[in-house]
Enzyme design. Structure first.
Site, PDB file in Angstrom:
ATOM      1  N   ARG A 240       0.886  -1.162   0.105  1.00 23.85           N
ATOM      2  CA  ARG A 240       0.049   0.096   0.039  1.00 23.85           C
ATOM      3  C   ARG A 240       1.098   1.251  -0.133  1.00 23.85           C
ATOM      4  O   ARG A 240       1.936   1.419   0.791  1.00 23.85           O
ATOM      5  CB  ARG A 240      -1.060   0.110   1.372  1.00 23.85           C
ATOM      6  CG  ARG A 240      -2.093  -0.817   1.262  1.00 23.85           C
ATOM      7  CD  ARG A 240      -3.011  -0.512  -0.035  1.00 23.85           C
ATOM      8  NE  ARG A 240      -4.431  -1.575  -0.082  1.00 23.85           N
ATOM      9  CZ  ARG A 240      -4.386  -2.382  -1.149  1.00 23.85           C
ATOM     10  NH1 ARG A 240      -3.494  -2.676  -1.707  1.00 23.85           N
ATOM     11  NH2 ARG A 240      -5.340  -3.062  -0.993  1.00 23.85           N
ATOM     12  N   GLU A 269      -2.987   7.635  -4.160  1.00 26.05           N
ATOM     13  CA  GLU A 269      -3.238   6.916  -5.317  1.00 26.05           C
ATOM     14  C   GLU A 269      -4.829   7.276  -5.697  1.00 26.05           C
ATOM     15  O   GLU A 269      -5.421   7.527  -4.843  1.00 26.05           O
ATOM     16  CB  GLU A 269      -3.459   5.420  -5.163  1.00 26.05           C
ATOM     17  CG  GLU A 269      -3.432   4.637  -6.237  1.00 26.05           C
ATOM     18  CD  GLU A 269      -3.316   2.917  -5.748  1.00 26.05           C
ATOM     19  OE1 GLU A 269      -2.224   2.886  -5.078  1.00 26.05           O
ATOM     20  OE2 GLU A 269      -3.784   2.348  -6.086  1.00 26.05           O
ATOM     21  N   HIS A 287      -0.991  -0.153 -10.208  1.00 27.65           N
ATOM     22  CA  HIS A 287      -1.754  -1.050  -9.315  1.00 27.65           C
ATOM     23  C   HIS A 287      -2.143  -2.111  -9.866  1.00 27.65           C
ATOM     24  O   HIS A 287      -3.310  -2.577 -10.097  1.00 27.65           O
ATOM     25  CB  HIS A 287      -2.943  -0.423  -8.536  1.00 27.65           C
ATOM     26  CG  HIS A 287      -3.120  -1.006  -7.208  1.00 27.65           C
ATOM     27  ND1 HIS A 287      -3.493  -0.287  -6.106  1.00 27.65           N
ATOM     28  CD2 HIS A 287      -3.196  -2.277  -6.850  1.00 27.65           C
ATOM     29  CE1 HIS A 287      -3.642  -1.272  -4.933  1.00 27.65           C
ATOM     30  NE2 HIS A 287      -3.452  -2.475  -5.696  1.00 27.65           N
TER      31      HIS A 287
HETATM   32  P1  NAP Z   1      -0.581 -11.189   5.155  1.00 28.69           P
HETATM   33  O1  NAP Z   1      -0.564 -12.510   4.804  1.00 28.69           O
HETATM   34  O2  NAP Z   1      -1.457 -10.618   6.373  1.00 28.69           O
HETATM   35  O3  NAP Z   1       0.814 -10.747   5.546  1.00 28.69           O
HETATM   36  C1  NAP Z   1       1.111  -9.643   6.263  1.00 28.69           C
HETATM   37  C2  NAP Z   1       2.502  -9.703   6.746  1.00 28.69           C
HETATM   38  O4  NAP Z   1       2.927  -8.187   7.105  1.00 28.69           O
HETATM   39  C3  NAP Z   1       2.539 -10.539   7.674  1.00 28.69           C
HETATM   40  O5  NAP Z   1       4.024 -11.019   7.947  1.00 28.69           O
HETATM   41  C4  NAP Z   1       2.787  -9.620   8.966  1.00 28.69           C
HETATM   42  O6  NAP Z   1       3.442 -10.160  10.185  1.00 28.69           O
HETATM   43  C5  NAP Z   1       3.328  -8.335   8.639  1.00 28.69           C
HETATM   44  N1  NAP Z   1       2.958  -7.274   9.353  1.00 28.69           N
HETATM   45  C6  NAP Z   1       1.750  -6.743   9.442  1.00 28.69           C
HETATM   46  N2  NAP Z   1       1.999  -5.582  10.446  1.00 28.69           N
HETATM   47  C7  NAP Z   1       3.274  -5.431  10.586  1.00 28.69           C
HETATM   48  C8  NAP Z   1       3.913  -4.355  11.250  1.00 28.69           C
HETATM   49  N3  NAP Z   1       3.439  -3.231  11.865  1.00 28.69           N
HETATM   50  N4  NAP Z   1       5.365  -4.637  11.345  1.00 28.69           N
HETATM   51  C9  NAP Z   1       5.883  -5.458  10.486  1.00 28.69           C
HETATM   52  N5  NAP Z   1       5.192  -6.541  10.006  1.00 28.69           N
HETATM   53  C10 NAP Z   1       3.846  -6.253   9.725  1.00 28.69           C
HETATM   54  O7  NAP Z   1      -1.156 -10.122   3.843  1.00 28.69           O
HETATM   55  P2  NAP Z   1      -0.734 -10.599   2.322  1.00 28.69           P
HETATM   56  O8  NAP Z   1      -1.941 -11.526   1.704  1.00 28.69           O
HETATM   57  O9  NAP Z   1       0.616 -11.163   2.245  1.00 28.69           O
HETATM   58  O10 NAP Z   1      -1.027  -9.136   1.889  1.00 28.69           O
HETATM   59  C11 NAP Z   1      -0.318  -7.947   2.336  1.00 28.69           C
HETATM   60  C12 NAP Z   1      -0.928  -6.593   1.500  1.00 28.69           C
HETATM   61  O11 NAP Z   1      -0.523  -6.640   0.127  1.00 28.69           O
HETATM   62  C13 NAP Z   1      -2.253  -6.628   1.788  1.00 28.69           C
HETATM   63  O12 NAP Z   1      -2.773  -6.206   3.035  1.00 28.69           O
HETATM   64  C14 NAP Z   1      -2.619  -5.674   0.714  1.00 28.69           C
HETATM   65  O13 NAP Z   1      -2.738  -4.408   1.323  1.00 28.69           O
HETATM   66  C15 NAP Z   1      -1.609  -5.653  -0.155  1.00 28.69           C
HETATM   67  N6  NAP Z   1      -1.932  -6.367  -1.739  1.00 28.69           N
HETATM   68  C16 NAP Z   1      -1.413  -5.423  -2.567  1.00 28.69           C
HETATM   69  C17 NAP Z   1      -1.848  -5.680  -4.018  1.00 28.69           C
HETATM   70  C18 NAP Z   1      -1.594  -5.185  -5.369  1.00 28.69           C
HETATM   71  O14 NAP Z   1      -2.304  -5.118  -6.156  1.00 28.69           O
HETATM   72  N7  NAP Z   1      -0.450  -4.523  -5.357  1.00 28.69           N
HETATM   73  C19 NAP Z   1      -2.559  -7.062  -4.028  1.00 28.69           C
HETATM   74  C20 NAP Z   1      -2.923  -7.749  -2.984  1.00 28.69           C
HETATM   75  C21 NAP Z   1      -2.493  -7.493  -1.570  1.00 28.69           C
HETATM   76  P3  NAP Z   1       2.774 -11.213  11.192  1.00 28.69           P
HETATM   77  O15 NAP Z   1       2.494 -12.569  10.271  1.00 28.69           O
HETATM   78  O16 NAP Z   1       3.890 -11.465  12.314  1.00 28.69           O
HETATM   79  O17 NAP Z   1       1.766 -10.546  11.828  1.00 28.69           O
END
Ligand code: NAP
Length: 320
Positions: A240, A269, A287
């Site tokens: 994000r 954005e 995006h």
């Molecule tokens: P996820 O499985 O929930 O993974 C998030 C990771 O971030 C976890 O390892 C979590 O650690 C870590 N995290 C959360 N808060 C943190 C903090 N304050 N400090 C350090 N680490 C932290 O999510 P995901 O499915 O991988 O997706 C991640 C993000 O990608 C989504 O939320 C979305 O915003 C973005 N995204 C973007 C696109 C795009 O089109 N560009 C597409 C899909 C998703 P823990 O496991 O230790 O809690």
């Protein structure tokens, strides 16, 4: 026909998803591709049993407060990121929130690798050169970039997408993986949890942002982190926009504090500052993380599965 509730889908979807939605619900599919206005969001909470919102539909506390007795029982978000929804305010209003995890993982990791390679190998700049008609031909020191194979990769957020990026980088490019997360991760490839983001930023050749957006992660990558990075290193953000302080990134790129950046998302954005667009050492994508027919259909079906479960009174498959 299952689930006779009234459903609003806030954007046009793929043909397959629209067809299924029309078959099983009393559905309205909003034809605009723009984000919902506050008035539309407020109206939606009274007029529909379930709303399928997506990126940019900012259902904040004021929207919920405007509808004291909402008809809506579920916001079935289309997408894994839900930082545009105030989940706590929704819960207070008796409205559940679901998302579409997993469906997006590989496609988003693929876009991260696209940006890593494009930034390291100056592909955007090279493409602009060829299109300009000014290319003078190959020579041994033309447009030298960073050799990515075998380098150190730091991943901020080793969740589903971060892990998929790490796997690609380790098994495909022999990269060394370090990460920052809130907890230790068990991986089937070597990955070291860094002491801090600052320490990791200082030692890697590429830093990839893969944490969710929201208050907790806003500006995690700030001027201090960018200053810690090495001058040949690249920053990639597929998560994000708000996680990276955009103004500080522009300054770091202008000053040559880092070699380049690859961005799929932006702090404000879809506004992308002129100063960023003017830079040659940044790769800018609109995006595109999940933008394939197959993945957008998977996401849509997942959202519809949540809608169906809600209308049939079953447990929600993907509550957040
Ligand atoms: P996820 O499985 O929930 O993974 C998030 C990771 O971030 C976890 O390892 C979590 O650690 C870590 N995290 C959360 N808060 C943190 C903090 N304050 N400090 C350090 N680490 C932290 O999510 P995901 O499915 O991988 O997706 C991640 C993000 O990608 C989504 O939320 C979305 O915003 C973005 N995204 C973007 C696109 C795009 O089109 N560009 C597409 C899909 C998703 P823990 O496991 O230790 O809690």
């Amino acid at each position: 026909m299952a689930g006779r509730g009234k459903v609003l889908i806030t954007r046009p979807m793929t043909k397959a998803v629209e067809a299924r939605a029309r078959e099983i619900f009393d559905v309205e599919i909003r034809q605009s591709t723009a984000v919902m206005s506050e008035a539309e969001m407020i109206a939606s909470l009274s007029a529909y049993d379930v709303v399928v919102p997506t990126l940019g539909d900012a259902y904040g506390a004021a929207v919920f407060a405007a509808v004291p007795e909402p008809r809506c029982k579920l916001l079935a978000n289309f997408g894994v990121g839900y930082n545009h929804l105030d989940v706590a305010a929704a819960a207070k209003a008796g409205i559940a929130v679901t998302n579409t995890p997993g469906a997006v993982t590989d496609a988003t990791a693929d876009i991260a690798l696209t940006l890593m390679l494009m930034s390291a190998r100056r592909a955007g700049e090279g493409e602009r050169l060829v299109r300009s008609g000014d290319w003078q031909g190959w020579h041994p020191t033309q447009m030298l970039g960073l050799h990515m194979t075998g380098k150190r990769l730091g991943i901020l957020g080793l969740g589903r997408i971060g892990d998929a990026i790490a796997r690609r980088a380790h098994f495909g490019f022999g990269m060394e993986i370090a990460y920052v997360a809130r907890s230790d991760k068990a991986t089937d490839y070597p990955a070291r949890r860094a002491e801090s983001l600052l320490a990791m930023a200082a030692e890697v050749d590429m830093l990839v942002v893969a944490v969710p957006g929201g208050a907790e992660t806003r500006h995690l990558v700030n001027a201090e982190v960018l200053a810690a990075m090495r001058p040949h290193a690249h920053l990639i953000n597929i998560a994000r926009g708000e996680v990276v302080e955009e103004e500080a990134l522009i300054a770091a790129l202008q000053l040559g504090q880092i070699a380049g950046a690859g961005l799929d998302v932006y702090e404000f954005e879809p506004q992308v500052p002129e100063a960023l667009r003017a830079l040659d050492n940044v790769t800018l994508l609109p995006h595109l993380g999940t933008a394939t027919e197959e993945v957008r259909s998977l996401m849509g079906h997942m959202a519809l599965d949540n809608v169906l479960a809600c209308l049939e009174g079953r447990a929600l498959p993907n509550p957040v």
